[in-house]
Design a protein around this motif. Structure first.
Motif, PDB file in Angstrom:
ATOM      1  N   GLU A  89       0.831  -1.209   0.000  1.00  0.00           N
ATOM      2  CA  GLU A  89       0.000   0.000   0.000  1.00  0.00           C
ATOM      3  C   GLU A  89       0.866   1.261   0.000  1.00  0.00           C
TER       4      GLU A  89
ATOM      5  N   PHE B  98       0.442   9.101   4.084  1.00  0.00           N
ATOM      6  CA  PHE B  98      -0.118   7.764   4.252  1.00  0.00           C
ATOM      7  C   PHE B  98       0.232   7.231   5.642  1.00  0.00           C
TER       8      PHE B  98
ATOM      9  N   HIS C  11      -2.788   6.415   8.099  1.00  0.00           N
ATOM     10  CA  HIS C  11      -3.171   5.005   8.101  1.00  0.00           C
ATOM     11  C   HIS C  11      -3.219   4.533   9.555  1.00  0.00           C
TER      12      HIS C  11
END
Length: 190
Positions: free
Chosen positions: A60, A89, A93
């Motif tokens: 990811e 991210f 996340h």
């Protein structure tokens, strides 16, 4: 959805909520709505389950970086946007945030190793982008492993360390700083 995927999603939720150390196979089984034995048909232990989740997190992260690359932009802008996306991210996340907290608070060895795997993937991505830029003649020849390390650490410091005591740096300002202090040194003389 298959059971294996359901278990992976439950494990990620557990690790995101409670951290690696506090998550148990029993807890993951309850979240996945399966018996504990079902988990062991797919994964030998919690460590193997965690490792697969980290492998997915690495993928990811690479996707976030790759999506930021646009062929029509100069190298330094692409690299800036890719690094910025990776760090955004990581900041947003839920699992990455929880793992970072766990390392700071408890220094859990498997979590430290997991975060190092992610960082190595980012360093490798940046190094490949630097190598491509050298091949294209966009930047001068340099030790790409060292430059990649320096760039990633610079971004981490400017975003995480700087923001502890200062207002967040806007994306455009980060681009300006990157160009001034990094790209001017790498730019090939014409």
């Amino acid at each position: 959805m298959d059971r294996r995927q359901s278990i992976l999603e439950a494990a990620e939720r557990s690790f995101s909520m409670f951290g690696y150390k506090a998550s148990t196979v029993d807890q993951i089984a309850k979240i996945a709505n399966v018996g504990k034995g079902t988990i062991y048909t797919f994964f030998a232990n919690k460590e193997e389950l965690f490792s697969e989740i980290i492998t997915n997190l690495v993928k990811e992260t690479k996707i976030a970086a790759s999506k930021a690359i646009k062929e029509d932009r100069p190298f330094y802008e692409n690299l800036h946007y890719a690094l910025y996306e990776v760090i955004e991210f990581r900041k947003t996340h839920q699992l990455a945030v929880k793992l970072s907290q766990e390392v700071k608070e408890m220094n859990t060895s498997p979590v430290t190793d997991a975060l190092q795997r992610i960082e190595k993937a980012v360093l490798s991505f940046v190094q490949r982008e630097l190598d491509k830029a050298i091949e294209k003649g966009e930047i001068k020849d340099c030790p790409t492993d060292i430059v990649a390390f320096m760039m990633v650490k610079l971004y981490l410091a400017l975003i995480f360390d700087w923001e502890r005591d200062n207002p967040a740096i806007q994306k455009e300002k980060m681009l300006e700083v990157l160009e001034m202090f990094v790209m001017d040194g790498l730019r090939k003389e014409v």
